[in-house]
Scaffold this active site. Structure first.
Site, PDB file in Angstrom:
ATOM      1  N   ASP A 198       0.768  -1.374   0.069  1.00  0.00           N
ATOM      2  CA  ASP A 198       0.330  -0.268  -0.101  1.00  0.00           C
ATOM      3  C   ASP A 198       0.788   1.295   0.306  1.00  0.00           C
ATOM      4  OD1 ASP A 198      -2.058   1.761   0.824  1.00  0.00           O
ATOM      5  OD2 ASP A 198      -3.048   0.779   1.991  1.00  0.00           O
ATOM      6  N   ASP A 216      -3.258   7.092  -3.418  1.00  0.00           N
ATOM      7  CA  ASP A 216      -3.588   6.103  -2.237  1.00  0.00           C
ATOM      8  C   ASP A 216      -3.731   4.902  -3.069  1.00  0.00           C
ATOM      9  OD1 ASP A 216      -3.555   4.414  -0.160  1.00  0.00           O
ATOM     10  OD2 ASP A 216      -5.197   5.486   0.634  1.00  0.00           O
ATOM     11  N   HIS A 221     -12.153   5.951   1.787  1.00  0.00           N
ATOM     12  CA  HIS A 221     -12.205   7.758   2.457  1.00  0.00           C
ATOM     13  C   HIS A 221     -11.525   8.614   1.495  1.00  0.00           C
ATOM     14  CE1 HIS A 221      -7.416   7.324   2.043  1.00  0.00           C
ATOM     15  NE2 HIS A 221      -7.737   5.894   2.571  1.00  0.00           N
ATOM     16  N   GLU A 238     -10.500   0.902  -1.308  1.00  0.00           N
ATOM     17  CA  GLU A 238      -9.874   0.250  -0.975  1.00  0.00           C
ATOM     18  C   GLU A 238     -10.865  -1.726  -0.080  1.00  0.00           C
ATOM     19  OE1 GLU A 238      -7.412   0.963   1.908  1.00  0.00           O
ATOM     20  OE2 GLU A 238      -8.120   2.850   2.431  1.00  0.00           O
ATOM     21  N   GLU A 248      -6.592  -1.563  -3.793  1.00  0.00           N
ATOM     22  CA  GLU A 248      -6.971   0.226  -3.957  1.00  0.00           C
ATOM     23  C   GLU A 248      -6.620   1.315  -5.137  1.00  0.00           C
ATOM     24  OE1 GLU A 248      -4.880   2.178  -0.607  1.00  0.00           O
ATOM     25  OE2 GLU A 248      -6.321   3.716  -0.218  1.00  0.00           O
TER      26      GLU A 248
HETATM   27 MN    MN Z   1      -4.112   2.606   0.920  1.00  0.00          MN
HETATM   28 MN    MN Z   2      -6.213   3.973   1.604  1.00  0.00          MN
END
Ligand code: MN
Ligand code: MN
Length: 302
Positions: free
Chosen positions: A90, A101, A160, A193, A281
């Site tokens: 990640d 992200d 998020h 994610e 993600e």
């Molecule tokens: Mn992440």
């Molecule tokens: Mn994330």
């Protein structure tokens, strides 16, 4: 939360962050092999992001098997990847504070469809996503796909929003069909994610803690804590790794800063021992008429 359209500079920075992330991820994932250490991969990826002129939105997370999130190697960590590890990578990159992200899972056992479950769930989520779409509908799509594979989504982890120099903000995008009242809005940047597991679908806190974040500007008297805090202030309130701090006594300094509530720690989040977790993600921008995925090019469906 009201947003309105993003200005051109913000969009350009989101795209640049995404491009650096994609290039970094696609090289880093190739490094994940038995006998290679977690630290080698994390440091290579972090150095590469910096060499590209971008910043780290958080330390490279390397979560293995039952670990789901917030795992990053410590400074002297010699842990090597094993023959059949399930490895979630990640990565968070920012350009001028605008964040990308994204995560992929590398299955070194090569035998499981657990990775496919989270990837296909992410693809289904992206097909749902757009302005005015309730986040719970996205969550329902994620849950359907993962359960269709016979696995369970990790229900207490969620996607998020991201905002300038803020790696975790609203809206919350659940991995199940709840929260139907909250809708995606144009101008938002959102990380989706899905996590799939053969466990119970609920992660708890482990004892390891290598990721921290400054949460207060309060001054401290302890000399080492003050020296550490000078370095921490350069991380712009974004999460950082304990191993990024230079000098002696940084562990004690972090402990002190935590006691004073100047920093908080992020313990590793994990399923029960013996279970496996996969993660996929992407980050997307919500536009007036759809979405733009800023991290496209790391998943098989992209
Ligand atoms: Mn992440
Ligand atoms: Mn994330």
């Amino acid at each position: 939360m009201s947003h309105g359209p993003l200005d051109d500079d913000a969009v350009e920075s989101y795209r640049e962050a995404g491009a650096v992330l994609v290039e970094t991820m696609n090289e880093a994932r190739e490094m994940v092999e038995p006998g290679v250490t977690h630290l080698e991969v994390a440091e290579w990826a972090e150095d590469h992001v910096r060499e590209e002129g971008a910043g780290l939105a958080f330390p490279v997370n390397i979560s293995v098997d039952e670990e789901a999130s917030h795992a990053t190697p410590g400074r002297d960590d010699n842990t090597e990847f094993g023959d059949d590890d399930m490895v979630c990578l990640d990565v968070g990159v920012h350009v001028d504070g605008y964040i990308a992200d994204a995560a992929v899972t590398v299955d070194l056992s090569g035998t499981d469809d657990l990775v496919e479950a989270s990837e296909m769930a992410l693809e289904a989520a992206l097909e749902e996503a757009g302005p005015g779409v309730p986040v719970g509908e996205i969550g329902a799509a994620i849950e359907d796909v993962i359960r269709g594979y016979g696995y369970t989504p990790v229900l207490n982890l969620s996607g998020h929003g991201v905002q300038k120099y803020d790696a975790h903000t609203g809206p919350n995008v659940p991995n199940r069909g709840v929260d139907r009242s909250v809708e995606l809005e144009p101008g938002q940047a959102v990380a989706i994610e899905p996590f799939a597991t053969d466990g119970r679908g609920k992660v708890g806190e482990g004892t390891t803690e290598e990721i921290y974040e400054q949460v207060s500007d309060r001054s401290v008297r302890d000399r080492r804590a003050r020296k550490a805090l000078e370095q921490i202030e350069a991380f712009d309130d974004l999460p950082f790794a304990a191993r990024w701090l230079e000098g002696t006594g940084t562990e004690m300094a972090l402990k002190r800063l935590k006691q004073k509530n100047v920093v908080k720690g992020y313990p590793v989040l994990k399923e029960e021992a013996g279970q496996l977790v996969s993660q996929a993600e992407h980050t997307l921008l919500v536009t007036e008429d759809g979405i733009e995925v800023t991290t496209a090019g790391i998943h098989s469906f992209d």
